[in-house]
Write an enzyme that holds these catalytic residues in place. Structure first.
Site, short mmCIF file in Angstrom:
data_model
loop_
_atom_site.label_atom_id
_atom_site.label_comp_id
_atom_site.label_asym_id
_atom_site.label_seq_id
_atom_site.Cartn_x
_atom_site.Cartn_y
_atom_site.Cartn_z
N HIS A 1 -33.66 -15.12 -30.68
CA HIS A 1 -34.12 -13.89 -29.95
C HIS A 1 -32.90 -12.98 -30.26
O HIS A 1 -31.83 -13.57 -30.39
CB HIS A 1 -34.15 -14.31 -28.39
N HIS A 2 -33.24 -11.73 -30.46
CA HIS A 2 -32.20 -10.63 -30.83
C HIS A 2 -31.14 -10.71 -29.79
O HIS A 2 -31.38 -10.61 -28.58
CB HIS A 2 -32.95 -9.36 -30.89
N GLY A 3 -29.93 -10.62 -30.24
CA GLY A 3 -28.74 -10.61 -29.03
C GLY A 3 -28.65 -9.17 -28.64
O GLY A 3 -27.57 -8.35 -28.77
N THR B 1 -36.48 -6.09 -29.72
CA THR B 1 -35.44 -5.04 -30.49
C THR B 1 -34.92 -5.81 -31.89
O THR B 1 -35.21 -7.14 -32.26
CB THR B 1 -34.19 -4.59 -29.72
#
Ligand SMILES: [Zn+2]
Length: 367
Positions: free
Chosen positions: A169-171, A200
């Protein structure tokens, strides 16, 4: 003393709930597996008991109102509708969620302090890496953003920090915290946001204002395997380090990018994961290593045990030690190493991302 591992049995006083995918138990499995391999008896490694963070430390990033609500929700005294991202689903209200959050955050801050005062070169908090939490909102199983708090701590001491996030998952929580900040370079490899929470992490998100060029995003198509991930990682990360010259690396080592993870659709294995760990072991000037996602608990335990071994210069045999056999169910003991090659479209997408980042981000950093 060169390496530190943070841990406490108090993690297991808390539980997200039976049907929630985040199992705190994976931390115990990791600890037990490391112990079975003798990885806490190495001459230069130290095992340190986790201390909870203090409220004033939390307020460096989170808002007073959110902190108050977290506390009340945790004690069961909050009255009203579910605010600040709390409630049934991803961020459940469970007894002790405040204390749990103080523990994983406290361990991360201990890591940052140990590295900042040069007590150790590498400090590993397997309970940390809760990268989605925002200043006033819980998000994606994360109530407190321990990576952001560690980065702020290090930044306040004058360190230049590179944040490297390899979770599926995007940070996002960490990226937005430092989106206009040129003293922090955030780099996230993740599954393409069009196909996974939080949505995102597009390659075009490259920072803003003074921070323009200080955010890097490498979104990977579902199905991306080790070879394509590694092509992107080795094309970008050494160059980014060379240009930015960090004093400290803070890394989020989520393993929900692995092929069998139930929540994401990437196809990485310990092959590329161990490549990342080896690269950081060899090249990080100082390193705060954090856990992260990972919902197939046996893979989590194996991956983070391998990581701790590599950080300590130990190469583990494939066979589990006798004392670890009881930890794993029979079905996992004779488990074939999965294949990790993905479709060709993943490679082309990675190459497009690398070219964009070289032209738009590395050009700024290098100038
Ligand atoms: Zn994740």
């Amino acid at each position: 003393m060169k390496t530190a591992f943070l841990y406490t049995d108090r993690y297991f006083d808390y539980d997200y709930g039976e049907i929630h995918p985040l199992k705190i138990e994976r931390l115990r499995l990791t600890f037990e597996l490391c112990k079975a391999y003798g990885l806490f008896e190495l001459p230069e490694a130290v095992l340190i008991e986790t201390n909870p963070a203090t409220e004033s430390e939390i307020l460096r990033f989170h808002t007073p109102e959110y902190v108050r609500v977290l506390r009340e929700a945790s004690q069961g005294t909050f009255r009203g509708l579910y605010p600040h991202g709390l409630g049934p689903g991803d961020n459940p209200i469970f007894e002790g969620l405040w204390e749990w959050s103080l523990l994983h955050t406290g361990a991360t801050l201990q890591c940052a302090k140990l590295v900042a005062d040069k007590t150790v070169n590498v400090a590993f908090n397997i309970a940390g890496g809760l990268h989605h939490a925002r200043p006033d909102r819980a998000s994606g199983f994360c109530y407190m953003n321990d990576p952001a708090l560690a980065i702020l701590y290090l930044m306040d001491l004058g360190f230049r920090v590179m944040y490297l996030d390899i979770d599926a998952h995007h940070g996002d929580g960490v990226q937005w915290a430092f989106y206009e900040e040129p003293r922090v370079l955030t780099v996230s490899f993740h599954q393409d946001g069009r196909t996974l929470f939080p949505g995102t992490g597009n390659v075009t998100e490259i920072g803003r204002g003074k921070g323009l060029g200080y955010a890097v995003n490498v979104p990977m198509l579902p199905g991306t395997g080790d070879d394509v991930f590694w092509e992107g990682f080795s094309a970008l990360v050494p160059k980014l380090m060379q240009c930015f010259k960090p004093d400290v690396i803070v890394s989020q080592l989520g393993v929900d990018s692995f092929v069998e993870d139930p929540l994401a659709s990437l196809r990485l294995t310990t092959d590329s994961f161990c490549g990342v760990i080896s690269f950081l072991t060899d090249h990080a000037p100082a390193w705060v290593a954090l856990g992260g996602g990972g919902y197939e608990v046996w893979n989590v335990a194996r991956a983070w045990t391998l990581a701790w071994a590599i950080m300590n210069g130990v190469r583990l045999p494939d066979d589990l030690p006798e004392s670890a056999l009881r930890l794993m169910p029979e079905s996992r003991l004779r488990h074939p190493h999965p294949t990790s090659t993905g479709p060709e479209s993943c490679r082309q997408h990675m190459r497009d991302c690398v070219r964009f980042i070289e032209e738009k981000v590395i050009a700024i950093l290098a100038s």
